[in-house]
Scaffold this active site. Structure first.
Site, short mmCIF file in Angstrom:
data_model
loop_
_atom_site.label_atom_id
_atom_site.label_comp_id
_atom_site.label_asym_id
_atom_site.label_seq_id
_atom_site.Cartn_x
_atom_site.Cartn_y
_atom_site.Cartn_z
N ILE A 67 -13.83 -9.05 6.78
CA ILE A 67 -13.32 -8.56 5.79
C ILE A 67 -12.05 -7.76 5.96
CG2 ILE A 67 -15.55 -8.50 4.49
CD1 ILE A 67 -15.64 -5.70 5.50
N CYS A 79 -9.63 1.58 11.17
CA CYS A 79 -10.09 1.72 9.73
C CYS A 79 -11.34 2.35 9.74
CB CYS A 79 -10.19 0.20 9.13
SG CYS A 79 -8.82 -0.58 9.01
N HIS A 131 -1.12 -3.61 6.77
CA HIS A 131 -0.47 -2.19 7.38
C HIS A 131 0.08 -2.31 8.57
CE1 HIS A 131 -4.02 -0.95 9.31
NE2 HIS A 131 -4.69 -1.37 8.37
N ARG A 185 0.92 -1.39 -0.11
CA ARG A 185 -0.05 -0.20 -0.06
C ARG A 185 0.82 1.17 -0.14
NH1 ARG A 185 -5.36 -0.44 3.39
NH2 ARG A 185 -6.39 -1.99 2.04
#
Length: 140
Positions: A126, A132, A45, A15
């Protein structure tokens, strides 16, 4: 990216590549904030595998346990089976963490953090975590 007392730890992963990090580092330097690159191999991440809690305490799991970038922190090591719970949020009044991770909950409480649990099972499916799903603002 994880900010700790004005220093930015930036995960290098699929990313965020080296070029993106170098651009960010140059911008941060204009404001006298250092930026450190931390390679990420096993996680989506950086904050999937480590979270700064304040007071020099860092939740860590997997590849970030004893990582040289985090040598100056007290590392609260999370076992692999509870790794999802590393992605939590210290609000200043306590730590919001996902429900269902008793080892992490006890670890936080043992280090003086009040704990607030949030049902995250559908987001976990997910790979979505608390950071997030949050927008945080700091008044200066």
């Amino acid at each position: 990216m994880m900010e700790v007392d004005g220093t930015y730890y930036v995960g290098l992963s699929a990313r965020t590549n080296r070029e993106g990090f170098e651009q960010f580092k140059a911008i941060a330097a204009q404001f006298n904030h250092p930026a450190l690159a931390v390679p990420v191999h096993d996680f989506l991440h950086l904050k999937t595998g480590t979270t700064y809690l304040g007071d020099s305490k860092l939740l860590v799991t997997g590849e970030f346990v004893n990582h040289p970038a985090f040598a100056n922190f007290t590392q609260l090591v999370v076992p692999a089976e509870e790794a999802y719970a590393v992605n939590c949020i210290n609000t200043g009044n306590g730590v919001i963490m996902p429900t269902g991770f008793p080892v992490v909950k006890q670890l936080l409480e043992d280090h003086g953090f009040p704990v607030f649990e949030a049902a995250m099972s559908e987001f976990e499916k997910i790979d979505g975590g608390l950071t997030c799903l949050s927008l945080r603002f700091t008044a200066h």
